[in-house]
Design an enzyme around this catalytic site. Structure first.
Site, PDB file in Angstrom:
ATOM      1  N   CYS A 100       0.715  -1.178   0.025  1.00  0.00           N
ATOM      2  CA  CYS A 100      -0.119  -0.024  -0.028  1.00  0.00           C
ATOM      3  C   CYS A 100       0.701   1.350  -0.110  1.00  0.00           C
ATOM      4  CB  CYS A 100      -0.872  -0.105   1.257  1.00  0.00           C
ATOM      5  SG  CYS A 100      -1.786   1.534   1.687  1.00  0.00           S
ATOM      6  N   CYS A 103       0.025   3.725   2.758  1.00  0.00           N
ATOM      7  CA  CYS A 103       0.396   3.340   4.270  1.00  0.00           C
ATOM      8  C   CYS A 103       1.752   3.863   4.288  1.00  0.00           C
ATOM      9  CB  CYS A 103       0.283   1.953   4.070  1.00  0.00           C
ATOM     10  SG  CYS A 103      -1.252   1.188   3.983  1.00  0.00           S
TER      11      CYS A 103
END
Length: 175
Positions: A100, A103
């Protein structure tokens, strides 16, 4: 270049009073709580052939500097209840995955918050790929998501890679 965060002077063991009749042992000594340091281990050992020759005890204290002591630890299915639900203080949990991109953008923000709120707020990270049970239990459909828990209950959730100010205002509500 290293920076000295704090200095701690520990007297030699021989400076501590010991009754003459007692055998040489490294007794428990209460040290002041170091600020800016995380205590990793303390070990003592006697280094004399006989108690009569020497009443000294050698010791070793190992600490980490604050920069590494505030590292945001990972939480797993096995540690979720003890670290999050049974925590005495408010807890911030970042749900993330290695693939991600957003993230990875929010990781430094979470690290900054962990340092900013040390002693007031515990911060953890949950890899949703490795811990799908937690993600399912809390209905995690997209990541990153940051949740705040207090007294074992989910109090707030912030979805996406948001600015630090957004997370700070959410945290302040529960301190």
């Amino acid at each position: 270049m290293a920076t000295l965060l704090e200095s701690l002077t520990v007297p030699r063991f021989s400076a501590f009073p010991t009754p003459k009749t007692s055998p040489i042992t490294c007794r428990s000594v209460r040290l002041p709580e170091p600020r800016g340091l995380k205590l990793l281990s303390i070990s003592f050992s006697t280094r004399s052939p006989t108690p009569i020759q020497s009443r000294s005890c050698r010791g070793r204290i190992v600490c980490e500097a604050q920069e590494t002591a505030v590292e945001v630890p990972a939480v797993s299915d096995a540690t979720w209840e003890s670290r999050i639900l049974q925590s005495d203080s408010p807890v911030l949990v970042e749900f993330w995955a290695p693939w991600c991109g957003p993230c990875r953008m929010i990781h430094p923000v979470i690290d900054e918050l962990a340092k900013q709120y040390v002693g007031k707020l515990k911060c953890y990270k949950v890899n949703t790929d490795e811990n799908p049970n937690i993600a399912t239990q809390y209905g995690i459909k997209s990541i990153p998501i940051v949740m705040i828990f207090k007294n074992g209950e989910k109090k707030d959730a912030v979805i996406g890679a948001v600015p630090k100010t957004t997370l700070t205002s959410s945290i302040e509500k529960f301190l």
